[in-house]
Design a protein around this motif. Structure first.
Motif, PDB file in Angstrom:
ATOM      1  N   VAL D  66      52.382  93.096  -8.694  1.00  0.00           N
ATOM      2  CA  VAL D  66      52.309  94.476  -9.177  1.00  0.00           C
ATOM      3  C   VAL D  66      52.100  95.438  -8.010  1.00  0.00           C
ATOM      4  O   VAL D  66      52.756  96.478  -7.913  1.00  0.00           O
ATOM      5  CB  VAL D  66      51.161  94.627 -10.212  1.00  0.00           C
ATOM      6  CG1 VAL D  66      50.920  96.114 -10.529  1.00  0.00           C
ATOM      7  CG2 VAL D  66      51.475  93.845 -11.480  1.00  0.00           C
ATOM      8  N   CYS D  69      55.219  95.948  -5.985  1.00  0.00           N
ATOM      9  CA  CYS D  69      56.193  96.791  -6.696  1.00  0.00           C
ATOM     10  C   CYS D  69      55.744  98.249  -6.663  1.00  0.00           C
ATOM     11  O   CYS D  69      56.553  99.163  -6.447  1.00  0.00           O
ATOM     12  CB  CYS D  69      56.364  96.320  -8.144  1.00  0.00           C
ATOM     13  SG  CYS D  69      57.258  94.757  -8.282  1.00  0.00           S
ATOM     14  N   ALA D  90      55.819  90.372 -16.639  1.00  0.00           N
ATOM     15  CA  ALA D  90      56.482  91.613 -17.052  1.00  0.00           C
ATOM     16  C   ALA D  90      55.467  92.570 -17.684  1.00  0.00           C
ATOM     17  O   ALA D  90      55.478  93.778 -17.412  1.00  0.00           O
ATOM     18  CB  ALA D  90      57.623  91.306 -18.022  1.00  0.00           C
ATOM     19  N   LEU D  93      53.326  94.098 -15.037  1.00  0.00           N
ATOM     20  CA  LEU D  93      54.094  95.120 -14.305  1.00  0.00           C
ATOM     21  C   LEU D  93      54.216  96.392 -15.146  1.00  0.00           C
ATOM     22  O   LEU D  93      54.140  97.511 -14.611  1.00  0.00           O
ATOM     23  CB  LEU D  93      55.480  94.584 -13.956  1.00  0.00           C
ATOM     24  CG  LEU D  93      55.520  93.577 -12.794  1.00  0.00           C
ATOM     25  CD1 LEU D  93      56.796  92.742 -12.839  1.00  0.00           C
ATOM     26  CD2 LEU D  93      55.392  94.293 -11.450  1.00  0.00           C
ATOM     27  N   ALA D  94      54.408  96.219 -16.446  1.00  0.00           N
ATOM     28  CA  ALA D  94      54.555  97.389 -17.319  1.00  0.00           C
ATOM     29  C   ALA D  94      53.279  98.231 -17.325  1.00  0.00           C
ATOM     30  O   ALA D  94      53.329  99.460 -17.445  1.00  0.00           O
ATOM     31  CB  ALA D  94      54.919  96.938 -18.734  1.00  0.00           C
ATOM     32  N   LYS D 100      59.597 103.309 -11.835  1.00  0.00           N
ATOM     33  CA  LYS D 100      60.528 102.420 -11.140  1.00  0.00           C
ATOM     34  C   LYS D 100      61.241 101.510 -12.141  1.00  0.00           C
ATOM     35  O   LYS D 100      60.705 101.213 -13.208  1.00  0.00           O
ATOM     36  CB  LYS D 100      59.785 101.562 -10.111  1.00  0.00           C
ATOM     37  CG  LYS D 100      59.288 102.368  -8.930  1.00  0.00           C
ATOM     38  CD  LYS D 100      58.559 101.539  -7.906  1.00  0.00           C
ATOM     39  CE  LYS D 100      58.122 102.448  -6.737  1.00  0.00           C
ATOM     40  NZ  LYS D 100      57.258 101.755  -5.774  1.00  0.00           N
ATOM     41  N   THR D 101      62.438 101.099 -11.788  1.00  0.00           N
ATOM     42  CA  THR D 101      63.183 100.140 -12.599  1.00  0.00           C
ATOM     43  C   THR D 101      62.946  98.754 -12.025  1.00  0.00           C
ATOM     44  O   THR D 101      63.390  98.449 -10.916  1.00  0.00           O
ATOM     45  CB  THR D 101      64.692 100.462 -12.579  1.00  0.00           C
ATOM     46  OG1 THR D 101      64.894 101.776 -13.103  1.00  0.00           O
ATOM     47  CG2 THR D 101      65.477  99.460 -13.415  1.00  0.00           C
ATOM     48  N   VAL D 102      62.219  97.937 -12.767  1.00  0.00           N
ATOM     49  CA  VAL D 102      61.881  96.587 -12.308  1.00  0.00           C
ATOM     50  C   VAL D 102      62.535  95.575 -13.250  1.00  0.00           C
ATOM     51  O   VAL D 102      62.326  95.615 -14.458  1.00  0.00           O
ATOM     52  CB  VAL D 102      60.354  96.370 -12.291  1.00  0.00           C
ATOM     53  CG1 VAL D 102      60.032  94.960 -11.779  1.00  0.00           C
ATOM     54  CG2 VAL D 102      59.660  97.429 -11.453  1.00  0.00           C
ATOM     55  N   LEU D 104      63.066  91.506 -13.980  1.00  0.00           N
ATOM     56  CA  LEU D 104      62.729  90.108 -13.685  1.00  0.00           C
ATOM     57  C   LEU D 104      63.864  89.201 -14.145  1.00  0.00           C
ATOM     58  O   LEU D 104      64.432  89.410 -15.223  1.00  0.00           O
ATOM     59  CB  LEU D 104      61.446  89.694 -14.404  1.00  0.00           C
ATOM     60  CG  LEU D 104      60.157  90.395 -13.962  1.00  0.00           C
ATOM     61  CD1 LEU D 104      59.854  91.555 -14.895  1.00  0.00           C
ATOM     62  CD2 LEU D 104      58.994  89.412 -13.916  1.00  0.00           C
ATOM     63  N   VAL D 136      60.196  98.274 -17.122  1.00  0.00           N
ATOM     64  CA  VAL D 136      60.157  96.868 -16.712  1.00  0.00           C
ATOM     65  C   VAL D 136      60.989  96.063 -17.705  1.00  0.00           C
ATOM     66  O   VAL D 136      60.797  96.179 -18.918  1.00  0.00           O
ATOM     67  CB  VAL D 136      58.710  96.335 -16.662  1.00  0.00           C
ATOM     68  CG1 VAL D 136      58.699  94.861 -16.280  1.00  0.00           C
ATOM     69  CG2 VAL D 136      57.891  97.162 -15.681  1.00  0.00           C
ATOM     70  N   TYR D 137      61.926  95.266 -17.172  1.00  0.00           N
ATOM     71  CA  TYR D 137      62.873  94.541 -18.015  1.00  0.00           C
ATOM     72  C   TYR D 137      62.956  93.068 -17.616  1.00  0.00           C
ATOM     73  O   TYR D 137      62.731  92.724 -16.453  1.00  0.00           O
ATOM     74  CB  TYR D 137      64.282  95.135 -17.880  1.00  0.00           C
ATOM     75  CG  TYR D 137      64.348  96.622 -18.100  1.00  0.00           C
ATOM     76  CD1 TYR D 137      64.601  97.154 -19.363  1.00  0.00           C
ATOM     77  CD2 TYR D 137      64.155  97.513 -17.041  1.00  0.00           C
ATOM     78  CE1 TYR D 137      64.668  98.530 -19.568  1.00  0.00           C
ATOM     79  CE2 TYR D 137      64.208  98.880 -17.235  1.00  0.00           C
ATOM     80  CZ  TYR D 137      64.467  99.386 -18.489  1.00  0.00           C
ATOM     81  OH  TYR D 137      64.528 100.742 -18.678  1.00  0.00           O
ATOM     82  N   ALA D 147      59.993  94.995 -21.227  1.00  0.00           N
ATOM     83  CA  ALA D 147      58.734  94.260 -21.247  1.00  0.00           C
ATOM     84  C   ALA D 147      57.832  94.850 -22.320  1.00  0.00           C
ATOM     85  O   ALA D 147      57.827  96.060 -22.549  1.00  0.00           O
ATOM     86  CB  ALA D 147      58.056  94.358 -19.880  1.00  0.00           C
TER      87      ALA D 147
END
Lengths: 152, 152, 152, 152
Positions: D66, D69, D90, D93-94, D100-102, D104, D136-137, D147
């Motif tokens: 995290v 990122c 995920a 991270l969310a 940001k576009t994250v 996984l 977060v995806y 996510a």
């Protein structure tokens, strides 16, 4: 362990995809990579004599192959060769080389494709070359057959 | 063309990735697929005796292998086997089997991986099995070596 | 999850080695196998419109592709296409199709070779097709670019 | 073209066969090789944060991911990750990354095996990362899912 001489002549074995032309072409031989993949520990020396489609092989090309086999210090020789005229070259070798074990092999599918028969055939050819008595043989499909002795 | 009997015992050769456990497991043998890829035309019959890591092979397992080889109608036999204890099984076979050509082979990398030495070794093993005199041999790295004859 | 329509037109993507001719030919498309390998769970329907080298693609062929895209029920479309004339087809689509997201993709190396960029490109194309706004795009090298709008 | 940051954490993606132990281990990441195979031309920088099985991932490991990122200059990030706990990471991270576009992604089969879904998933992940809005995806099976936002 007898040393083996490997002569590369091209054939399907060594064809690979050329992005620029979109067709199958010869670049370098894959033999060293294939022997590494097979973890081959035989004392082997590789020489590329030509890189051609065996349909394009001339009598002069065959003479060159015969001469290299006849003059080779090693008495055990493997030749990679296109399948289309492998029998003709084997016959020329049977006429011109004596006292040596010469094994021709090839592939139906280029090695650069994931699903080639080449690695199986190479394992077969180097094995036959070590134990068969002097003579000229074709090793394909896990089998070996003696070259026909025909008048040249 | 001599018929060849192939006995499968497992080993790295036949391990594959199991998605559920995330580890390497045995499922079915890859031998038929490998012979097809190598376009093998030898008259071959395959029998799976066990599918185990050769570190897990017991004396009873080895007796089973020896008995199958001794009772086999075919006089030429290839055995796929894990590399860790291949020498022990070869020694057991040398004590228990006479008058037959038995070739053990294996792989350092599972066939199911793209870059296995298995296909090369299989081509080598079936070739040695056809031309070597009776005895027990290990075929790896393009080479063959006779099994040590040791008191059992 | 939007359904995606996949139209196959041939190109390097789907070329494979023909043993009889020793050259690269088209047989069936590899798309279903590739989607299975990628474990794709998108609702996809595949239709082969033609299986040709894109250098051989005529204006009539392009009209056919445009018509199928225009008439497709799905608003998200992926087209596999040879790289040589992908830009021309993209331009034709940009003139003839509105209100739909159309993504063309291809490969530099045939999928049937072990080391193709095709699987990466296919993953990329189906992903872009799901999220890009209506328009015609080329997806190669992990990138997408809008088709040039040119007078036809 | 937006630059993409790739963080490697291990997972099935990067496992390979270790001959000494006969088991699956982590060595170096295959990401550069995979991007080369896919002929990816996106401006990408790769950093390996850890090389572990995602079942072994601790809260401290997730905090590290995290933090990287959150502090990354790039606003578009792809993370390779084991599938077993991808959803947990995920979610972390969310909670911890905004703006940001994250994306996984992972694989069910190691890339080092010839038949991995990894190349397809990587093509998919870098594509989604370029066009999806901040969030977060998870990108697997050609699909993306947001996510879950859960209390940490």
């Amino acid at each position: 362990m007898p040393a083996i001489r490997i002569f590369v002549t091209g054939g399907t074995f060594d064809k690979e995809y050329d992005e620029l032309t979109g067709s199958l072409e010869f670049k370098d031989t894959h033999l060293p990579e294939m022997l590494r993949l097979g973890r081959c520990r035989i004392d082997v020396s590789i020489r590329t004599l030509m890189m051609i489609d065996s349909l394009d092989m001339t009598d002069a090309d065959r003479e060159l192959i015969v001469r290299h086999c006849a003059q080779s210090d090693e008495s055990r020789i493997v030749i990679t060769h296109g399948t289309d005229t492998m029998v003709e070259t084997a016959a020329a070798l049977a006429r011109g080389v004596t006292g040596k074990t010469v094994v021709l092999t090839g592939a139906m599918i280029p090695y650069a494709f994931g699903s080639s028969d080449g690695l199986f055939n190479l394992g077969s050819a180097v094995s036959f070359a070590q134990v068969l008595p002097p003579g000229v043989y074709i090793a394909m499909n896990g089998q070996h057959s003696a070259a026909p002795i025909t008048p040249g």
